[in-house]
Scaffold this active site. Structure first.
Site, PDB file in Angstrom:
ATOM      1  N   GLY A  18       0.683  -1.148   0.219  1.00 18.35           N
ATOM      2  CA  GLY A  18       0.236   0.241  -0.509  1.00 18.35           C
ATOM      3  C   GLY A  18       0.873   1.227   0.148  1.00 18.35           C
ATOM      4  O   GLY A  18       0.290   2.123   0.447  1.00 18.35           O
TER       5      GLY A  18
ATOM      6  N   SER B 212      -7.998   0.480  12.450  1.00 18.38           N
ATOM      7  CA  SER B 212      -8.342   2.350  12.340  1.00 18.38           C
ATOM      8  C   SER B 212      -9.735   2.233  13.975  1.00 18.38           C
ATOM      9  O   SER B 212     -10.151   1.075  14.265  1.00 18.38           O
ATOM     10  CB  SER B 212      -9.816   1.901  11.392  1.00 18.38           C
ATOM     11  OG  SER B 212     -10.691   3.336  11.409  1.00 18.38           O
ATOM     12  N   SER B 213      -9.322   3.680  14.137  1.00 19.11           N
ATOM     13  CA  SER B 213      -9.888   3.563  15.246  1.00 19.11           C
ATOM     14  C   SER B 213     -11.331   3.308  15.181  1.00 19.11           C
ATOM     15  O   SER B 213     -12.675   2.945  16.567  1.00 19.11           O
ATOM     16  CB  SER B 213     -10.300   4.739  16.083  1.00 19.11           C
ATOM     17  OG  SER B 213     -10.986   5.925  15.024  1.00 19.11           O
TER      18      SER B 213
ATOM     19  N   TYR C 120     -16.051  -1.806   6.570  1.00 18.90           N
ATOM     20  CA  TYR C 120     -14.659  -1.722   6.846  1.00 18.90           C
ATOM     21  C   TYR C 120     -14.501  -2.240   8.450  1.00 18.90           C
ATOM     22  O   TYR C 120     -12.854  -2.594   8.318  1.00 18.90           O
ATOM     23  CB  TYR C 120     -15.024   0.059   6.916  1.00 18.90           C
ATOM     24  CG  TYR C 120     -13.024   0.697   6.995  1.00 18.90           C
ATOM     25  CD1 TYR C 120     -12.529   0.271   5.889  1.00 18.90           C
ATOM     26  CD2 TYR C 120     -13.167   0.986   8.143  1.00 18.90           C
ATOM     27  CE1 TYR C 120     -10.415   0.458   5.922  1.00 18.90           C
ATOM     28  CE2 TYR C 120     -11.188   1.713   8.287  1.00 18.90           C
ATOM     29  CZ  TYR C 120     -10.369   0.560   6.980  1.00 18.90           C
ATOM     30  OH  TYR C 120      -9.335   1.473   7.058  1.00 18.90           O
TER      31      TYR C 120
ATOM     32  N   LYS D 202     -11.401  -4.275   9.379  1.00 16.19           N
ATOM     33  CA  LYS D 202      -9.917  -4.494  10.547  1.00 16.19           C
ATOM     34  C   LYS D 202      -9.859  -5.256  11.562  1.00 16.19           C
ATOM     35  O   LYS D 202      -8.766  -5.910  11.558  1.00 16.19           O
ATOM     36  CB  LYS D 202     -10.346  -2.954  10.586  1.00 16.19           C
ATOM     37  CG  LYS D 202      -9.673  -1.922   9.815  1.00 16.19           C
ATOM     38  CD  LYS D 202      -8.598  -1.882   9.353  1.00 16.19           C
ATOM     39  CE  LYS D 202      -8.041  -0.845   7.549  1.00 16.19           C
ATOM     40  NZ  LYS D 202      -6.849  -1.744   6.950  1.00 16.19           N
TER      41      LYS D 202
ATOM     42  N   ASN E 161      -8.218   8.972  12.962  1.00 12.01           N
ATOM     43  CA  ASN E 161      -8.428   9.620  12.270  1.00 12.01           C
ATOM     44  C   ASN E 161      -6.955  10.956  11.573  1.00 12.01           C
ATOM     45  O   ASN E 161      -6.947  11.115  11.982  1.00 12.01           O
ATOM     46  CB  ASN E 161      -9.322  10.737  12.366  1.00 12.01           C
ATOM     47  CG  ASN E 161     -11.139  10.171  12.144  1.00 12.01           C
ATOM     48  OD1 ASN E 161     -11.147   9.013  12.825  1.00 12.01           O
ATOM     49  ND2 ASN E 161     -11.737  10.796  11.751  1.00 12.01           N
ATOM     50  N   LEU E 162      -6.641  10.187  10.246  1.00 18.20           N
ATOM     51  CA  LEU E 162      -5.174  10.467   9.702  1.00 18.20           C
ATOM     52  C   LEU E 162      -5.322  11.562   8.574  1.00 18.20           C
ATOM     53  O   LEU E 162      -7.062  11.294   7.702  1.00 18.20           O
ATOM     54  CB  LEU E 162      -4.508   9.550   9.548  1.00 18.20           C
ATOM     55  CG  LEU E 162      -4.441   8.064  10.390  1.00 18.20           C
ATOM     56  CD1 LEU E 162      -4.073   6.836   9.181  1.00 18.20           C
ATOM     57  CD2 LEU E 162      -3.398   9.174  11.750  1.00 18.20           C
TER      58      LEU E 162
ATOM     59  N   LYS F 223     -13.049  22.312  -0.010  1.00 12.98           N
ATOM     60  CA  LYS F 223     -14.306  22.938   0.121  1.00 12.98           C
ATOM     61  C   LYS F 223     -13.953  24.758   0.558  1.00 12.98           C
ATOM     62  O   LYS F 223     -14.638  25.774  -0.643  1.00 12.98           O
ATOM     63  CB  LYS F 223     -15.436  22.451   1.103  1.00 12.98           C
ATOM     64  CG  LYS F 223     -15.952  21.288   0.498  1.00 12.98           C
ATOM     65  CD  LYS F 223     -17.229  21.127   2.061  1.00 12.98           C
ATOM     66  CE  LYS F 223     -17.631  19.989   1.384  1.00 12.98           C
ATOM     67  NZ  LYS F 223     -19.019  19.121   2.350  1.00 12.98           N
TER      68      LYS F 223
ATOM     69  N   TRP G  46     -21.473  19.376   6.114  1.00 13.30           N
ATOM     70  CA  TRP G  46     -21.983  17.615   6.547  1.00 13.30           C
ATOM     71  C   TRP G  46     -22.211  17.896   7.838  1.00 13.30           C
ATOM     72  O   TRP G  46     -21.605  17.459   8.819  1.00 13.30           O
ATOM     73  CB  TRP G  46     -21.388  16.683   5.669  1.00 13.30           C
ATOM     74  CG  TRP G  46     -21.813  16.800   4.697  1.00 13.30           C
ATOM     75  CD1 TRP G  46     -21.574  17.393   3.251  1.00 13.30           C
ATOM     76  CD2 TRP G  46     -20.605  15.425   3.917  1.00 13.30           C
ATOM     77  NE1 TRP G  46     -21.174  16.915   2.486  1.00 13.30           N
ATOM     78  CE2 TRP G  46     -20.746  15.787   2.004  1.00 13.30           C
ATOM     79  CE3 TRP G  46     -19.531  14.134   4.129  1.00 13.30           C
ATOM     80  CZ2 TRP G  46     -20.559  14.592   1.396  1.00 13.30           C
ATOM     81  CZ3 TRP G  46     -19.796  13.047   3.260  1.00 13.30           C
ATOM     82  CH2 TRP G  46     -19.387  14.011   1.836  1.00 13.30           C
TER      83      TRP G  46
HETATM   84  O1  GFB Z   1     -13.911  11.605   8.027  1.00 10.98           O
HETATM   85  P1  GFB Z   1     -15.499  11.293   8.206  1.00 10.98           P
HETATM   86  O2  GFB Z   1     -15.927  10.807   6.578  1.00 10.98           O
HETATM   87  O3  GFB Z   1     -15.845   9.743   8.809  1.00 10.98           O
HETATM   88  O4  GFB Z   1     -16.703  11.832   8.848  1.00 10.98           O
HETATM   89  P2  GFB Z   1     -15.963   9.538  10.008  1.00 10.98           P
HETATM   90  C1  GFB Z   1     -16.270  12.872   9.798  1.00 10.98           C
HETATM   91  C2  GFB Z   1     -17.685  13.620  10.461  1.00 10.98           C
HETATM   92  O5  GFB Z   1     -17.192  14.882   9.669  1.00 10.98           O
HETATM   93  C3  GFB Z   1     -18.656  13.553   9.714  1.00 10.98           C
HETATM   94  C4  GFB Z   1     -18.504  15.135   8.828  1.00 10.98           C
HETATM   95  O6  GFB Z   1     -19.696  13.010  11.299  1.00 10.98           O
HETATM   96  C5  GFB Z   1     -19.073  13.604   8.630  1.00 10.98           C
HETATM   97  O7  GFB Z   1     -20.717  14.369   8.583  1.00 10.98           O
HETATM   98  N1  GFB Z   1     -18.905  15.774   8.064  1.00 10.98           N
HETATM   99  C6  GFB Z   1     -18.277  17.099   7.377  1.00 10.98           C
HETATM  100  C7  GFB Z   1     -17.253  15.808   6.471  1.00 10.98           C
HETATM  101  N2  GFB Z   1     -18.201  17.174   6.577  1.00 10.98           N
HETATM  102  C8  GFB Z   1     -18.141  16.582   5.875  1.00 10.98           C
HETATM  103  C9  GFB Z   1     -17.227  16.355   4.101  1.00 10.98           C
HETATM  104  O8  GFB Z   1     -17.309  17.408   3.572  1.00 10.98           O
HETATM  105  N3  GFB Z   1     -16.728  15.847   4.280  1.00 10.98           N
HETATM  106  C10 GFB Z   1     -16.392  14.148   4.993  1.00 10.98           C
HETATM  107  N4  GFB Z   1     -16.245  12.986   4.621  1.00 10.98           N
HETATM  108  N5  GFB Z   1     -17.558  14.205   5.822  1.00 10.98           N
HETATM  109  C11 GFB Z   1     -14.531   7.416   8.493  1.00 10.98           C
HETATM  110  C12 GFB Z   1     -15.267   5.607   8.622  1.00 10.98           C
HETATM  111  O9  GFB Z   1     -15.417   7.342   9.536  1.00 10.98           O
HETATM  112  O10 GFB Z   1     -12.809   7.242   9.346  1.00 10.98           O
HETATM  113  C13 GFB Z   1     -13.848   5.024   7.950  1.00 10.98           C
HETATM  114  O11 GFB Z   1     -16.563   5.759   8.109  1.00 10.98           O
HETATM  115  C14 GFB Z   1     -12.572   5.408   8.815  1.00 10.98           C
HETATM  116  O12 GFB Z   1     -13.907   4.118   7.869  1.00 10.98           O
HETATM  117  C15 GFB Z   1     -12.263   6.975   8.760  1.00 10.98           C
HETATM  118  O13 GFB Z   1     -12.944   4.555  10.351  1.00 10.98           O
HETATM  119  C16 GFB Z   1     -11.088   7.512  10.026  1.00 10.98           C
HETATM  120  O14 GFB Z   1     -14.958   9.564  11.082  1.00 10.98           O
HETATM  121  O15 GFB Z   1     -17.368   9.067  10.302  1.00 10.98           O
END
Ligand code: GFB
Length: 318
Positions: free
Chosen positions: A10, A106-107, A135, A139, A164-165, A186, A201
């Site tokens: 990876g 992952s956490s 996912y 994991k 989260n990274l 954005k 979001w």
């Molecule tokens: O980073 P994220 O997509 O993943 O979203 P998770 C974290 C939070 O940010 C959520 C909000 O509450 C989203 O609704 N958010 C706000 C946004 N605006 C945005 C946006 O424009 N884009 C995104 N993507 N989110 C992931 C897991 O969870 O984290 C994976 O789905 C993995 O499996 C990864 O563990 C580290 O922290 O919620």
């Protein structure tokens, strides 16, 4: 490091690329293979590769990853691809006699409502967050595979659970990315287009723990040297913040002067995901990169590598 050949699976992803940069400072040979030459989902290909290369150590940083929406939209890929990659690499590493392996999780493996900060012992004590359970289950299976090959065959396979990274080589595609790169993009585009607002979001209240990927890479090398236990070990920044606070921070770093609005039709996901990283801290490791500096670094990378391409695509759409 007393391992001369390390297979880094990876290496083109954000995490793998950071580990490759970090390993460049060690006296080791890093073996890599892009997916055009090695499809990690194909067992026969992985077997042939391991038999040919016979590395001393494997670092498993390959995975199908994405943000909350991607996880929710492509359950088969997130479960199926990740299970295949993990089983192929872990089993074939064992078969080829590889003694040591580091698996990156992952956490999100921890229960949705785990007590905070989340200790390693919380694993499998409650229901998962539905948006990323595919996912998370893959994991968790990876952790269990490392434990199983350790117990049955005495292999030194360990599992590291990062928070989260973010950082260089992140995914800035708004449909599939994580929150931090999405918000960098954005705010940057809203500033360029002189927009008055940026949509974030969800409710803005979920809390997340963010760490620069270079810190994770450093922790990976540290644990390769100092950790050899059965259970997963957490690796995080040690603090969290709300998505609303994160958005405000990125707005300031990018210098966007408009408003932030929240889109409640989008999912929040887990309410809080702060890990207890006291175990790795007690071993003598801690993260070094401050969040504001780290975000500024990720923004610089975006400007240098991605901003132009995205602005061309936007111009074509107009
Ligand atoms: O980073 P994220 O997509 O993943 O979203 P998770 C974290 C939070 O940010 C959520 C909000 O509450 C989203 O609704 N958010 C706000 C946004 N605006 C945005 C946006 O424009 N884009 C995104 N993507 N989110 C992931 C897991 O969870 O984290 C994976 O789905 C993995 O499996 C990864 O563990 C580290 O922290 O919620």
């Amino acid at each position: 490091m007393n391992a001369s050949r390390i297979f880094l699976a990876g290496h083109r992803g954000m995490v793998g690329a950071a580990i490759q940069r970090r390993l460049a400072r060690e006296n080791v040979d890093v073996l890599t293979a892009g997916h055009e030459t090695l499809d990690l989902r194909e067992q026969a290909d992985v077997r042939a590769y391991m038999e040919r290369e016979r590395p001393d150590v494997v670092v498993l940083a390959a995975a199908k990853v994405g943000g909350i929406l991607a996880n929710d939209s492509f359950p088969a890929d997130f479960l199926g691809d990740n299970l295949a990659i993990e089983l192929n690499i872990i089993h074939e590493a064992h078969r080829a006699g590889v003694e040591r392996l580091v698996f990156l999780g992952s956490s999100c493996i921890y229960p949705k409502f785990a007590a905070q900060p989340i200790r390693e012992e919380a694993l499998l004590t409650g229901a998962l967050e539905p948006t990323n359970e595919w996912y998370a289950i893959a994991k968790i299976a990876g952790i269990k595979l490392c434990q199983a090959y350790r117990r049955q065959y005495g292999r030194h396979y360990i599992s590291l659970m990062p928070c989260n990274l973010y950082g260089p080589n992140d995914n800035f595609d708004l449909a599939t990315s994580h929150v931090l790169p999405a918000l960098i993009r954005k705010f940057h585009e809203a500033k360029q287009d002189r927009k008055s607002e940026v949509v974030v979001w969800g409710s803005g209240t979920p809390r997340r723990e963010f760490m620069h990927v270079d810190d994770l890479a450093d922790a990976t090398v540290f644990l390769m040297r100092h950790y050899d236990e059965d259970g997963p070990i957490n690796c995080g920044a040690g603090f969290d913040l709300s998505i609303g606070e994160l958005a405000e921070k990125i707005r300031r770093i990018v210098e966007f002067e408009g408003r932030i609005v929240f889109d409640a039709t989008k999912p929040d996901g887990t309410p809080r995901k702060l890990m207890d990283s006291s175990r790795i801290v007690a071993q003598g490791w801690k993260p070094k990169i401050d969040l504001d500096e780290g975000i500024a670094d990720a923004y610089r990378w975006f400007l240098e590598h991605q901003a132009e391409e995205h602005s061309r695509t936007r111009a074509m759409r107009r």
